[in-house]
Scaffold this active site. Structure first.
Site, PDB file in Angstrom:
ATOM      1  N   GLU A  72     105.896  88.966  63.041  1.00  0.00           N
ATOM      2  CA  GLU A  72     106.053  87.332  63.328  1.00  0.00           C
ATOM      3  C   GLU A  72     104.800  86.858  63.900  1.00  0.00           C
ATOM      4  O   GLU A  72     104.381  85.552  63.497  1.00  0.00           O
ATOM      5  CB  GLU A  72     107.313  87.186  63.921  1.00  0.00           C
ATOM      6  CG  GLU A  72     108.620  87.671  63.304  1.00  0.00           C
ATOM      7  CD  GLU A  72     108.788  89.019  63.669  1.00  0.00           C
ATOM      8  OE1 GLU A  72     110.203  89.538  63.677  1.00  0.00           O
ATOM      9  OE2 GLU A  72     108.061  89.891  64.290  1.00  0.00           O
ATOM     10  N   CYS A 101     112.984  89.708  66.981  1.00  0.00           N
ATOM     11  CA  CYS A 101     113.685  89.920  68.304  1.00  0.00           C
ATOM     12  C   CYS A 101     113.524  88.443  68.926  1.00  0.00           C
ATOM     13  O   CYS A 101     113.002  87.507  68.456  1.00  0.00           O
ATOM     14  CB  CYS A 101     112.657  90.911  69.092  1.00  0.00           C
ATOM     15  SG  CYS A 101     110.928  90.007  69.212  1.00  0.00           S
ATOM     16  N   CYS A 104     109.979  86.961  69.560  1.00  0.00           N
ATOM     17  CA  CYS A 104     109.470  86.485  68.251  1.00  0.00           C
ATOM     18  C   CYS A 104     110.132  85.339  67.625  1.00  0.00           C
ATOM     19  O   CYS A 104     109.534  84.288  67.367  1.00  0.00           O
ATOM     20  CB  CYS A 104     109.273  87.355  67.096  1.00  0.00           C
ATOM     21  SG  CYS A 104     108.076  88.842  67.377  1.00  0.00           S
TER      22      CYS A 104
END
Length: 224
Positions: A72, A101, A104
């Site tokens: 990302e 996550c 990100c």
């Protein structure tokens, strides 16, 4: 700053060196929770397509996580490097193997806040650590920041296969239980998002996701 005209002058090449192999796509994007032997770690791959409102494709590519940067973050750096015209509106559709996550997700939200001329729609093959509170917070953070993350279904896998895989002209063939697993993940996502009542009632979420799924691959929405 690049003008809309200069952006349109960038050619799009279907370079097989930048496409996923069939085996890599199947292994990395497969939505099963377990993979057949020999097992290995499935990485985060993010395939993106940047479009102008008229439907023309300006840029597309595929990045994966590396030691220092998650996929990302590499995607964010790539989009930022394009120096897009802020007077124009752009739509980015991403296909990603794992949902982001929390770290990100925060970075993606920061990108969209800094670049309000961008619209970001993410389809994930699998929900990352969906049993953890932090992972659920990541999903909620994206949605409450107008970044919609949905679960990939057969239509999204087929579109990813068409645009990002060196498929040798072959049509996408869904694997066993693809739809069954996808529907299970969609229900799990609805449960996670619907758990925050002030965010959005679950019935509304169902309508939003249904409409997005129908419109994401509308052949009349623009050509690539």
């Amino acid at each position: 700053m690049l003008s809309a005209t200069s952006i349109f002058s960038f050619p799009l090449y279907r370079n097989t060196m930048n496409l996923l192999t069939e085996d890599k796509f199947r292994y990395q994007f497969g939505n099963e929770s377990k993979v057949p032997k020999p097992q290995g770690r499935r990485k985060t791959y993010l395939c993106y397509q940047l479009k102008h409102p008229d439907g023309s494709t300006l840029d597309q590519g595929c990045v994966k996580n590396k030691k220092k940067d998650h996929a990302e973050i590499r995607f964010i750096k790539k989009i930022s490097s394009l120096d897009l015209d802020r007077t124009q509106s752009y739509k980015i559709t991403c296909y990603i193997t794992w949902s982001p996550c929390l770290s990100c997700a925060e970075a993606l939200v920061a990108l969209i806040k800094d670049c309000p001329h961008l619209s970001l729609l993410i389809f994930a093959s699998r929900l990352f650590c969906h049993w953890l509170r932090k992972s659920n917070m990541a999903l909620l953070h994206l949605w409450t920041s107008n970044i919609l993350l949905l679960v990939m279904g057969e239509a999204e896998f087929a579109d990813c296969w068409e645009h990002f895989v060196d498929n040798q002209g072959k049509h996408f063939e869904p694997w066993e239980k693809l739809t069954q697993i996808s529907e299970k993940s969609k229900r799990r996502l609805l449960k996670i998002l619907g758990s925050t009542e002030q965010f959005c009632p679950q019935n509304d979420l169902v309508d939003i996701i249904r409409n997005l799924s129908l419109n994401a691959h509308d052949p009349h929405s623009g050509s690539s």
